[in-house]
Write a protein that holds these residues in place. Structure first.
Motif, PDB file in Angstrom:
ATOM      1  N   SER A  20      -1.252  16.336 -48.082  1.00 47.08           N
ATOM      2  CA  SER A  20      -1.779  15.282 -48.970  1.00 47.08           C
ATOM      3  C   SER A  20      -1.034  15.258 -50.296  1.00 47.08           C
ATOM      4  O   SER A  20      -0.772  14.184 -50.844  1.00 47.08           O
ATOM      5  CB  SER A  20      -3.263  15.502 -49.238  1.00 47.08           C
ATOM      6  N   GLN A  41      -4.808  13.254 -54.220  1.00 45.42           N
ATOM      7  CA  GLN A  41      -5.167  13.080 -52.825  1.00 45.42           C
ATOM      8  C   GLN A  41      -5.624  11.653 -52.569  1.00 45.42           C
ATOM      9  O   GLN A  41      -6.705  11.385 -52.070  1.00 45.42           O
ATOM     10  CB  GLN A  41      -6.269  14.066 -52.435  1.00 45.42           C
ATOM     11  N   ASP A  44      -6.916  10.770 -49.084  1.00 42.95           N
ATOM     12  CA  ASP A  44      -8.138  11.354 -48.523  1.00 42.95           C
ATOM     13  C   ASP A  44      -9.332  10.675 -49.167  1.00 42.95           C
ATOM     14  O   ASP A  44      -9.665  10.957 -50.298  1.00 42.95           O
ATOM     15  CB  ASP A  44      -8.216  12.861 -48.823  1.00 42.95           C
ATOM     16  N   GLY A  53     -11.212  19.475 -47.810  1.00 41.10           N
ATOM     17  CA  GLY A  53      -9.752  19.448 -47.809  1.00 41.10           C
ATOM     18  C   GLY A  53      -9.159  19.086 -46.470  1.00 41.10           C
ATOM     19  O   GLY A  53      -8.090  19.533 -46.106  1.00 41.10           O
ATOM     20  N   THR A  55      -8.323  15.840 -43.626  1.00 37.12           N
ATOM     21  CA  THR A  55      -8.228  14.408 -43.452  1.00 37.12           C
ATOM     22  C   THR A  55      -8.874  14.072 -42.125  1.00 37.12           C
ATOM     23  O   THR A  55      -8.495  14.626 -41.106  1.00 37.12           O
ATOM     24  CB  THR A  55      -6.756  13.989 -43.432  1.00 37.12           C
TER      25      THR A  55
HETATM   26 MG    MG Z   1      -5.043  16.838 -46.879  1.00 45.34          MG
END
Ligand code: MG
Ligand code: GDP
Length: 598
Positions: A20, A41, A44, A53, A55
């Motif tokens: 990310s 991020q 996300d 954390g 996706t």
């Molecule tokens: Mg990620």
């Protein structure tokens, strides 16, 4: 756009290796997003994704890049889900692009998901550019990790990009590598009938379902009528566009391009990842090959703690299902738990995500029953039943044999924890298939029953290796074993939500452990409560919870009414999280805790 100026790619990595962050840097350094709109991020989006954390849904972004050769390129990045539960969707969406950046944390090296994801990319015929990230860390050893990539994965890493996605070091090299080392899309025919692949889809409250597509042949325009070949549905396209990463409408999308369409589609369920989209008439005859919808593999019951919330739960599940085609559900009634739903998920993470969302976004407290896999029950009369709830287990006398799903699990672990990992796999009825070394880490491959993994295997693995092991798996098929249904009786009443399928040889141990746990989890009552585990009619383990004699409030001093009231209120609040089984209150957490093996 000329095909030679398009590059479609994905980023594959083990979790936390910087996928990310790299995507953010690529977007930022090409001014795709103005600095003031940049947040970390960017791709996300869901809260749970951010918190954990990971996706979950693939996302995509179109980046304009002027390369060192002076030409303008369009780079389309699709961000695929990084978790094993979504392996099928990853493998489909990988087919929509031609190349991958393989990101490996230079201070950690290759991990289990690195392997799983890069193999998926290789299967999709990707050109792969290795990227060694986090070279800013003192512990980074890019040379060693490059060697490891060559040894373990077998791809050339001599020209790997050395970068720090965090500081921005080396990002230019990555952009140049995308242009010079990844191939342009294969030539498509602009004048042929539309042939597009449905790469991903998600629900938007304003636009309906947004469908991410990759055009192979033909063109896609606003106003066009299209057909989704898997279910033969027709749709009127009301928007065509690209992501930057916000949606931006374009006149049309042609061969080699990635973008989206909207067509007032109400449910994500109607859009299947990997499906072929064509014209409503005179479309292509043959769809893209290999399409099959993602199938749930793990099932469990979800029941409201407060039975008055059943309708709210139905509502929440209906809404979540609109946005998740791979999640299945049907109403279930349990003698013990009342009305609820039997739900199917792609894996445990998927289950957790859905459960979390119901509890958090819809504020409904849930009882989750033991996760189960799909068993194949072969009856003596030759019939085969796919059973995904132990409560549906037919009478054993009519059953010939049972088969259960197996997986191939790959675990990478530092040498010092290897013994514990082998023991854990052995305890879960694993069969060792391979043991090799990748640098100082051992790589073990085990054949395991999925049922032994769906529950708490991953948690156990993390705890015995202090978080240093990485794990990935794939389903391999079904195999016969000596499996039986174990029921649990509390105060002589069977509690169906606690029944599980177990291996015959492990039944006594499991049964004993479960009864002991329940004895601790169930509060004492005014009477004695027997807790038993049984197979068929035969009791294989038993505990007795002794009676509570005194009235709880008797401890209070006679005159202290407020204290007495408080205590009663506290009891009442505690009660809410309990369910009554016959005369016994069982706390909600007992249903999950009782099944954990340690
Ligand atoms: Mg990620
Ligand atoms: P993902 O799970 O692969 O998407 O990984 P993330 O991009 O979320 O990164 C995981 C963690 O590593 C985050 O805390 C990042 O800030 C950190 N990180 C990513 N790239 C670098 C890097 O180049 N150097 C350092 N020191 N940390 C990084």
């Amino acid at each position: 756009t000329k095909l030679s100026k398009i590059r479609n790619f994905s980023i594959v990595a083990h979790i936390d290796h910087g996928k990310s962050t790299l995507a953010d840097r690529l977007i930022q350094s090409t001014n795709t997003v103005a600095d003031r709109d940049m947040k970390e991020q960017l791709l996300d989006s869901m809260d749970i994704e951010r918190e954990r954390g990971i996706t979950i849904k693939a996302n995509t972004v179109r980046i304009d890049y002027k390369a060192n050769d002076g030409e303008d390129y369009i780079l389309n990045l699709i961000d695929t889900p990084g978790h094993v539960d979504f392996a099928y969707e990853v493998s489909r969406s990988m087919r929509a692009v031609e190349g991958s950046l393989l990101v490996v944390d230079a201070s950690q090296g290759v991990e289990a998901q690195t392997l799983a994801n890069v193999y998926t990319a290789i299967e999709a015929d990707h050109e792969i550019v290795p990227v060694l990230n986090k070279v800013d860390l003192p512990a980074a050893e890019p040379e060693r990790v490059a060697e490891q990539i060559e040894d373990v994965i077998g791809i050339d890493a001599t020209d790997a990009c050395l970068i720090s996605a965090k500081t921005g070091l080396g990002i230019e090299d990555v952009l140049e590598a995308i242009v010079t080392r990844l191939p342009a899309p294969l030539k498509g025919d602009e004048n042929a009938p539309l042939k597009a692949m449905l790469v991903d889809s998600w629900y938007d409250a304003y636009l309906g379902v947004i469908v991410l597509v990759r055009i192979i042949d033909g063109t896609l325009k606003k106003g066009q009528r299209v057909k989704f070949m898997s279910n033969n549905t027709l749709h009127h396209v009301d928007r065509v566009g690209v992501f930057r990463p916000e949606m931006e409408q374009v006149d049309q999308l042609g061969p080699g391009e990635l973008g989206f369409l909207t067509a007032s589609i109400k449910q994500v369920r109607d859009t299947r990842v990997g499906d072929t989209i064509t014209n409503d008439r005179n479309g292509v005859e043959v769809p893209l090959d290999g399409f099959k919808p993602a199938q749930p593999v793990v099932f469990c019951g979800l029941f409201p703690v407060d039975s008055a919330e059943f309708e709210d739960l139905r509502d929440a599940i209906d809404k979540l299902a609109l946005n998740d085609a791979s999640f299945s559900y049907e109403m279930e009634t349990s003698a013990a738990l009342g009305f609820g739903f039997r739900c199917g998920f792609l894996g445990l993470l998927h289950l957790e995500v859905i459960r979390d969302r119901i509890e958090r976004e819809y504020n409904i407290e849930l009882i989750t029953t033991a996760p189960s896999v799909i068993y194949h029950v072969y009856m003596k009369d030759g019939e085969m039943i796919e059973m995904h709830n132990p409560a549906d287990m037919p009478d054993m006398s009519k059953v010939d044999h049972l088969e259960e799903p197996r997986i191939k699990a790959t675990i990478l672990v530092p040498d010092e924890y290897l013994g514990d990992v082998l023991k854990l796999c052995q305890d879960r009825r694993g069969i060792q298939e391979d043991l090799t070394y990748a640098g100082s880490r051992a790589m073990v491959v085990y054949d395991l029953p999925l049922n032994e993994v769906v529950f708490d295997f991953y948690d156990r693995l993390k705890s015995v290796t202090k978080g240093y092991a990485s794990f990935d798996y794939q389903m391999t098929g079904y195999r016969e074993d000596n499996l039986v249904k174990m029921s649990v009786l509390v105060n002589d009443e069977p509690v169906d939500a606690l029944s599980t399928m177990v291996h015959r040889d492990r039944a006594e141990t499991r049964g004993r452990a479960m009864c002991e746990k329940l004895k601790d989890l169930i509060p004492r009552h005014m009477f004695k409560i027997p807790i038993q585990a049984a197979i068929g009619g035969k009791v294989i383990a038993r505990e007795t919870l002794s009676a509570l004699r005194k009235d709880v409030t008797a401890k209070c001093y006679g005159g202290d009414a407020t204290r007495k009231k408080k205590l009663l209120e506290k009891q009442k609040a505690g009660k809410k999280k309990m369910r009554q089984f016959g005369k016994v209150d069982i706390p909600q957490e007992a249903f999950i805790s009782a099944l954990k093996m340690d």
